[in-house]
Design an enzyme around this catalytic site. Structure first.
Site, mmCIF file in Angstrom:
data_model
loop_
_atom_site.group_PDB
_atom_site.id
_atom_site.type_symbol
_atom_site.label_atom_id
_atom_site.label_comp_id
_atom_site.label_asym_id
_atom_site.label_seq_id
_atom_site.Cartn_x
_atom_site.Cartn_y
_atom_site.Cartn_z
ATOM 1 N N HIS A 106 19.220 41.050 35.056
ATOM 2 C CA HIS A 106 19.949 42.026 35.883
ATOM 3 C C HIS A 106 20.388 43.179 34.992
ATOM 4 C CE1 HIS A 106 22.842 43.706 38.684
ATOM 5 N NE2 HIS A 106 22.209 43.008 39.605
ATOM 6 N N ASP A 160 18.545 36.992 43.844
ATOM 7 C CA ASP A 160 17.249 36.877 44.535
ATOM 8 C C ASP A 160 16.547 35.560 44.245
ATOM 9 O OD1 ASP A 160 17.404 40.088 43.572
ATOM 10 O OD2 ASP A 160 17.134 39.587 45.684
HETATM 11 C C1 SDX Z 1 18.688 43.315 42.203
HETATM 12 O O1 SDX Z 1 21.685 46.697 40.506
HETATM 13 C C2 SDX Z 1 21.910 45.839 41.386
HETATM 14 O O2 SDX Z 1 23.011 45.570 41.714
HETATM 15 C C3 SDX Z 1 20.687 45.246 42.008
HETATM 16 C C4 SDX Z 1 20.944 44.020 42.852
HETATM 17 C C5 SDX Z 1 21.753 44.389 44.061
HETATM 18 O O3 SDX Z 1 22.421 43.519 44.623
HETATM 19 O O4 SDX Z 1 21.608 45.550 44.507
HETATM 20 O O5 SDX Z 1 21.679 43.047 42.132
HETATM 21 C C6 SDX Z 1 19.657 43.384 43.317
HETATM 22 O O6 SDX Z 1 17.943 44.249 42.038
HETATM 23 C C7 SDX Z 1 18.676 42.105 41.295
HETATM 24 C C8 SDX Z 1 17.518 42.188 40.220
HETATM 25 C C9 SDX Z 1 16.239 41.775 40.957
HETATM 26 N N1 SDX Z 1 15.052 42.015 40.094
HETATM 27 C C10 SDX Z 1 14.372 41.005 39.569
HETATM 28 O O7 SDX Z 1 14.701 39.820 39.643
HETATM 29 C C11 SDX Z 1 13.070 41.440 38.885
HETATM 30 C C12 SDX Z 1 12.959 40.721 37.511
HETATM 31 N N2 SDX Z 1 14.031 41.249 36.664
HETATM 32 C C13 SDX Z 1 13.611 42.326 35.716
HETATM 33 O O8 SDX Z 1 12.709 43.229 36.290
HETATM 34 C C14 SDX Z 1 14.832 42.929 35.026
HETATM 35 O O9 SDX Z 1 15.651 41.903 34.652
HETATM 36 C C15 SDX Z 1 15.665 43.967 35.710
HETATM 37 C C16 SDX Z 1 14.849 45.103 36.227
HETATM 38 C C17 SDX Z 1 16.436 43.380 36.838
HETATM 39 C C18 SDX Z 1 16.637 44.494 34.671
HETATM 40 O O10 SDX Z 1 15.836 45.211 33.764
HETATM 41 P P1 SDX Z 1 16.429 45.545 32.353
HETATM 42 O O11 SDX Z 1 17.783 46.166 32.480
HETATM 43 O O12 SDX Z 1 15.404 46.249 31.502
HETATM 44 O O13 SDX Z 1 16.580 44.099 31.813
HETATM 45 P P2 SDX Z 1 17.277 43.775 30.531
HETATM 46 O O14 SDX Z 1 17.922 44.954 29.862
HETATM 47 O O15 SDX Z 1 18.169 42.652 30.911
HETATM 48 O O16 SDX Z 1 16.035 43.358 29.590
HETATM 49 C C19 SDX Z 1 16.334 42.930 28.309
HETATM 50 C C20 SDX Z 1 15.086 42.186 27.843
HETATM 51 C C21 SDX Z 1 13.842 43.053 27.765
HETATM 52 O O17 SDX Z 1 13.072 42.527 26.719
HETATM 53 P P3 SDX Z 1 13.230 43.169 25.218
HETATM 54 O O18 SDX Z 1 12.765 44.609 25.342
HETATM 55 O O19 SDX Z 1 14.699 43.074 24.852
HETATM 56 O O20 SDX Z 1 12.342 42.317 24.347
HETATM 57 O O21 SDX Z 1 14.741 41.112 28.716
HETATM 58 C C22 SDX Z 1 13.406 41.293 29.219
HETATM 59 C C23 SDX Z 1 13.098 42.762 29.053
HETATM 60 O O22 SDX Z 1 11.714 42.957 28.911
HETATM 61 N N3 SDX Z 1 13.436 40.882 30.615
HETATM 62 C C24 SDX Z 1 12.659 39.923 31.136
HETATM 63 C C25 SDX Z 1 13.060 39.821 32.485
HETATM 64 N N4 SDX Z 1 14.036 40.701 32.733
HETATM 65 C C26 SDX Z 1 14.264 41.367 31.574
HETATM 66 N N5 SDX Z 1 11.681 39.130 30.620
HETATM 67 C C27 SDX Z 1 11.073 38.253 31.474
HETATM 68 N N6 SDX Z 1 11.416 38.108 32.775
HETATM 69 C C28 SDX Z 1 12.400 38.869 33.314
HETATM 70 N N7 SDX Z 1 12.740 38.705 34.587
#
Ligand code: SDX
Length: 393
Positions: A270, A328
Site C-alpha cells: 500500500h 483488496d
Molecule cells: C488500494 O491509496 C489508497 O488508499 C488506495 C486504497 C483505497 O482504499 O483507496 O487503499 C485501495 O488501492 C489498495 C492497493 C491495491 N493495489 C494492489 O494490491 C496492487 C499490488 N500492490 C502494488 O501495486 C503496490 O503495493 C502499490 C501500488 C499498492 C503501492 O506501490 P508502491 O508505493 O510503489 O509500493 P511500495 O513503496 O510499498 O513498494 C516498495 C517495494 C518496491 O520494491 P523495491 O523497489 O523497494 O525493491 O515493494 C515492492 C515494490 O516493487 N512491491 C511489491 C508489491 N508492492 C510493492 N512487490 C511484490 N508484490 C507487491 N504487491
C-alpha cells in the site's frame, strides 16, 4: 496553501490537502472516519450511518438516521429511460465500463441537480448518487448475465437491497441471508473513504473546474478501475486462482520478487500503510464468517490466500518492504463466496466509495480556499529551437 497540490521550488512537487474527513496513520495501521476508528464502525455501525457520518461530520440521532435513510431509500430507482441506455452496451461489456458511462450520463437525466453553486442541488445530487449507485451496479450485473433488471425495494436495508437487485429472479423468491447482508454492509463501510487516494484526488481535481457532480464522480469511477487501485480486488482473486494450489505458492513468491517479472502479489502492499491495513483485519474476520456459513471454509482459494499471507508475512522480502495484505486481498474472497463474478468486484468498490468521493467533493466545493487551479510541473523537456523543414530532416 491549501490546494490539493502545492509547489515548493525547494522540493519536487509536494501534494498536500487539508481535510477533516478521514485520517490514516500508515505506520500504526490506523484509519479514522471523522475520528471514529474503522474497526469500531465496522463492528457497531452500519453503512448508511457511516454515510451520514462522512457527509455531515457527526453520528446521527435516531430521528436523523431515519430521515436520512428515508431520503436515500426514496431515490434508489433510476429514471426508466436509463434502462434503454444499458441496451446500447454489449452483453459482455465490463461492469465498470457500464458504471463509468451511466454515472456520467446521470447529468443527462437529473438536470435539477447539476448546478453546483446551489447548496440544495448539491445535496440532492449527493443523495441521488448514494441511492442509485447500487441500482446502477446491480443493473450492470443483471445485464451481463442476461437476466431482467430487479427494481429496488423500500422495505430492504441498503446492503440487502443491493443483494436482492443482483440475485433475485422473477421465477422465485430470493431471501437475503442476514449474515451475507452483514458482510456486504461491512465491505461497503470498509471501502467508504480513504483520504486522498488516486480516485478521490481525481474527483477533487475534476470538481475544481466546477464540473457537475455526476461528471466528477464518473471520473473517480474511471480512475478506481485501475488494477493498482480499486481493480486490485479483481486482480487479487484472479491471482489466487492463477496460483491454484498451495504447493505452487513458492514459485509465485519468487516471481513477485523478480524485478524483471511483471507479476505482483495483488492485494499486497500500500502507498500509505507500512503496517497491516486495518480494513484487511476486519475483512479477514468477515471472510471466515461468510465461508463458514456457506460451508466453503475449505475453499481452495481461501486456503491459498491464508497460506500466501502466512508465507509473505515471514518472507524477508515482504517483511523488509512492509508489504502486508491490504483491503483488496480478502474482499475478493468474500464477494466470490457470495456469488459475484470477479468483474463485479470493482463496481462494488465504486458504489461503496461514492459516499467518500462525495464527502470530499462537498468539502472542497464548500471552501473556495480548497479549490485548486492546476498542478504545477517541473519541465525537463527540450529548450527552445527553430522548426526544421522535412526536406532537411
Ligand atoms: C488500494 O491509496 C489508497 O488508499 C488506495 C486504497 C483505497 O482504499 O483507496 O487503499 C485501495 O488501492 C489498495 C492497493 C491495491 N493495489 C494492489 O494490491 C496492487 C499490488 N500492490 C502494488 O501495486 C503496490 O503495493 C502499490 C501500488 C499498492 C503501492 O506501490 P508502491 O508505493 O510503489 O509500493 P511500495 O513503496 O510499498 O513498494 C516498495 C517495494 C518496491 O520494491 P523495491 O523497489 O523497494 O525493491 O515493494 C515492492 C515494490 O516493487 N512491491 C511489491 C508489491 N508492492 C510493492 N512487490 C511484490 N508484490 C507487491 N504487491
Amino acid at each position: 496553501k491549501t490546494g490539493l497540490f502545492t509547489y515548493d521550488p525547494g522540493f519536487t512537487s509536494t501534494a498536500a490537502c487539508d481535510s477533516a474527513i478521514t485520517y490514516i496513520d500508515g505506520d500504526k495501521g490506523e484509519l479514522l472516519y471523522r475520528g471514529y476508528p474503522i474497526d469500531q464502525l465496522a463492528d457497531k455501525s452500519s453503512y448508511i450511518e457511516v454515510c451520514y457520518l462522512l457527509l455531515y461530520g457527526e453520528l446521527p440521532s435516531k430521528a436523523e438516521l431515519k430521515d436520512f435513510e428515508n431520503r436515500v431509500t426514496r431515490h434508489t430507482m433510476v429514471h426508466e429511460q436509463m434502462h434503454y441506455f444499458y441496451r446500447g452496451f454489449r452483453r459482455d461489456a465490463h461492469p465498470m465500463a457500464i458504471v463509468t458511462g451511466v454515472v456520467g450520463a446521470m447529468a443527462a437525466f437529473y438536470h435539477d441537480s447539476t448546478d453546483i453553486s446551489d447548496p440544495e442541488q448539491r445535496e440532492i445530487a449527493s443523495i441521488r448518487m448514494i441511492a442509485k449507485l447500487p441500482t446502477i451496479a446491480a443493473m450492470a450485473y443483471k445485464y451481463s448475465v442476461g437476466q431482467p433488471f430487479v427494481y429496488p425495494r423500500n422495505d430492504l436495508d441498503y446492503a440487502s437491497n443491493f443483494l436482492h437487485m443482483c440475485f433475485a429472479v422473477p421465477a422465485e423468491e430470493y431471501k437475503v441471508d442476514p449474515v451475507v447482508a452483514r458482510a456486504m454492509d461491512r465491505i461497503f463501510t470498509l471501502h467508504a473513504d480513504h483520504e486522498q487516494n488516486a480516485s478521490t484526488s481525481t474527483v477533487r481535481l475534476s470538481g475544481s473546474s466546477d464540473a457537475n457532480p455526476f461528471a466528477c464522480i464518473a471520473a473517480g469511477v474511471a480512475c478506481l478501475w485501475g488494477p493498482a487501485h480499486g481493480g486490485a480486488n479483481e486482480a487479487a482473486l484472479n491471482m489466487l486462482r492463477q496460483i491454484g494450489t498451495v504447493d505452487r505458492i513458492p514459485e509465485f513468491i519468487e516471481r513477485a520478487k523478480d524485478k524483471n517479472d511483471p507479476f505482483r502479489l495483488m492485494g499486497f502492499g500500500h502507498r500509505v500503510y507500512k503496517n497491516y491495513d486495518p480494513r484487511a483485519a476486519v475483512m479477514q474476520e468477515s471472510a471466515r464468517e461468510v465461508l463458514d456459513l456457506l460451508g466453503v471454509e475449505n475453499n481452495p482459494t481461501l486456503q491459498v490466500a491464508q497460506e500466501l499471507e502466512k508465507i509473505a508475512l515471514e518472507d524477508p522480502y515482504f517483511v523488509e518492504r512492509k508489504l502486508y495484505p491490504n483491503v483488496d486481498f480478502y474482499s475478493g474472497i468474500i464477494l466470490d463466496a457470495i456469488g459475484f463474478p470477479t468483474s463485479m468486484f470493482t463496481a462494488i468498490f465504486a458504489l461503496s466509495r461514492t459516499v467518500g468521493w462525495i464527502a470530499q467533493w462537498k468539502e472542497m466545493i464548500g471552501d473556495p480556499q480548497k479549490k485548486i487551479g492546476r498542478p504545477r510541473q517541473l519541465y525537463n523537456g527540450a529548450t527552445m529551437r527553430d522548426y526544421v523543414d522535412i526536406s532537411a530532416r
